[in-house]
Design an enzyme around this catalytic site. Structure first.
Site, PDB file in Angstrom:
ATOM      1  N   HIS A 243      66.013  16.433   5.768  1.00 12.75           N
ATOM      2  CA  HIS A 243      66.864  16.408   5.139  1.00 12.75           C
ATOM      3  C   HIS A 243      66.334  16.824   3.345  1.00 12.75           C
ATOM      4  O   HIS A 243      66.707  17.299   3.243  1.00 12.75           O
ATOM      5  CB  HIS A 243      67.964  14.882   5.083  1.00 12.75           C
ATOM      6  CG  HIS A 243      68.036  14.205   6.142  1.00 12.75           C
ATOM      7  ND1 HIS A 243      69.285  14.247   6.347  1.00 12.75           N
ATOM      8  CD2 HIS A 243      68.105  13.508   6.978  1.00 12.75           C
ATOM      9  CE1 HIS A 243      69.756  14.184   7.873  1.00 12.75           C
ATOM     10  NE2 HIS A 243      68.600  13.333   7.804  1.00 12.75           N
TER      11      HIS A 243
HETATM   12  C1  BDR Z   1      69.060  10.074   4.313  1.00 13.38           C
HETATM   13  O1  BDR Z   1      69.514   9.297   4.213  1.00 13.38           O
HETATM   14  C2  BDR Z   1      67.581   8.789   4.375  1.00 13.38           C
HETATM   15  O2  BDR Z   1      67.516   8.000   5.700  1.00 13.38           O
HETATM   16  C3  BDR Z   1      66.616  10.232   4.609  1.00 13.38           C
HETATM   17  O3  BDR Z   1      65.217   9.664   3.804  1.00 13.38           O
HETATM   18  C4  BDR Z   1      67.767  10.688   3.339  1.00 13.38           C
HETATM   19  O4  BDR Z   1      67.597  11.087   2.213  1.00 13.38           O
HETATM   20  C5  BDR Z   1      70.572  11.106   5.195  1.00 13.38           C
HETATM   21  O5  BDR Z   1      71.474  10.411   5.629  1.00 13.38           O
END
Ligand code: BDR
Ligand code: CA
Length: 313
Positions: A243
């Site tokens: 992400h």
């Molecule tokens: C986001 O939530 C976190 O677990 C990850 O680092 C990312 O920023 C994805 O939903």
């Protein structure tokens, strides 16, 4: 090269946050003015330490790391150890950091930097819940027109939710902070799950990080190997989404991503849909467009960029 783009990374590391930070520190086009830690994936005591560990892993011990909000504005902290492990950075065995946190509070650092620098020069890159950014905007509203852009990972529309059926983790953890940010009038580029779920790792991609042979590449392969456990089950492929690196990759190569300008509002009233990012993708309201919402990524080029940059560390 024109002057470096100055950024502040606000983060709750997290393995994917770590890859994003490494990508930024490896990229000569960017100058990381500071890294601000926030509670999110794991409590603040871990996220702040993880940020230091990542700077040391990158060999960039001069990087300034600040500690910020210990909990969301209104709601109790929700964490994601089930995804990231107890420390938030489970996977590689990274040494205890020798670097120390800056004394200044992260929110004060964000405000002071924006007030001191030329307007329109500092980009904020939030990779976690938006608590620190909202606190800065509330504390000193004059920073809003001075921010060049906020490029953030958060929210979802077509993919809906990953922590509740309707909410993405970062927005869900502090929906009230997200509401402040989306109402701020600052230009926003949003990387929702709709795009990050197209930036999936695979065995071959993890192997390419490991094959770099440097500390960063091997540590990233171990981090992604750890998150794989959870992601494989969930996404039923042979990898999971990266992400947060989408935010930094956008700064380096915006052409890798495509999307459209939309109105985005955050649900803060209903417990059932708390933290939902309501994106008017189809333009069915006349509400003001306040964010560029990304939906597509050239994932081959994205991974090629990551591997080649991490190879420089
Ligand atoms: C986001 O939530 C976190 O677990 C990850 O680092 C990312 O920023 C994805 O939903
Ligand atoms: Ca994150």
């Amino acid at each position: 090269m024109a002057g470096k783009r100055r950024i502040i990374i606000d983060t709750d590391p997290g393995q994917d946050d770590a890859v994003a930070i490494l990508l930024a520190l490896a990229s000569p086009e960017l100058e990381v003015a500071g890294i601000t830690a926030v509670a999110g994936n794991v409590p603040l005591e871990f996220t702040e330490k993880n940020a230091l560990k990542i700077c040391e892993l990158a060999g960039r011990t001069e990087t300034k790391v600040y500690s910020g909000a210990v909990r969301p504005l209104m709601r109790p902290l929700v964490t994601a150890e089930h995804v990231h492990g107890k420390t938030g950075l489970d996977g590689p065995d990274l040494p205890e950091p020798k670097m120390e946190l800056q004394q200044q509070y992260a929110v004060d650092f964000i405000v002071e930097t924006l007030m001191a620098e030329e307007p329109g020069t500092i980009t904020l890159c939030p990779l976690g819940p938006l608590t620190n950014i909202a606190l800065a905007l509330i504390r000193e509203p004059r920073i809003a027109p001075r921010i060049r852009e906020i490029v953030l990972m958060g929210g979802a529309y077509f993919e809906v939710g990953n922590i509740t059926p309707t909410a993405e983790f970062n927005i869900y953890v502090d929906p009230h902070a997200a509401d402040v940010v989306f109402r701020s009038g600052v230009p926003i580029v949003m990387m929702p799950l709709d795009v990050t779920h197209k930036a999936l790792t695979s065995k071959a991609r993890v192997a390419a990080f490991r094959a770099l042979g440097n500390r960063a590449g091997i540590a990233v392969a171990e981090m992604l190997g750890f998150s794989e456990r959870f992601d494989k089950e969930k996404y039923s492929g042979d990898g999971g989404p990266l992400h947060d690196p989408c935010v930094i990759a956008y700064l380096l190569q915006p052409g890798l991503f495509s999307g459209r300008e939309c109105n985005v509002e955050i649900e803060t009233g209903s417990e059932l849909t708390m933290g939902m990012s309501v994106i008017d993708w189809w333009g069915v309201t006349d509400r003001k467009k306040n964010a560029k919402v990304m939906r597509e990524v050239d994932h081959e080029a994205f991974f090629a960029l990551l591997v080649s940059r991490l190879g420089r560390l």
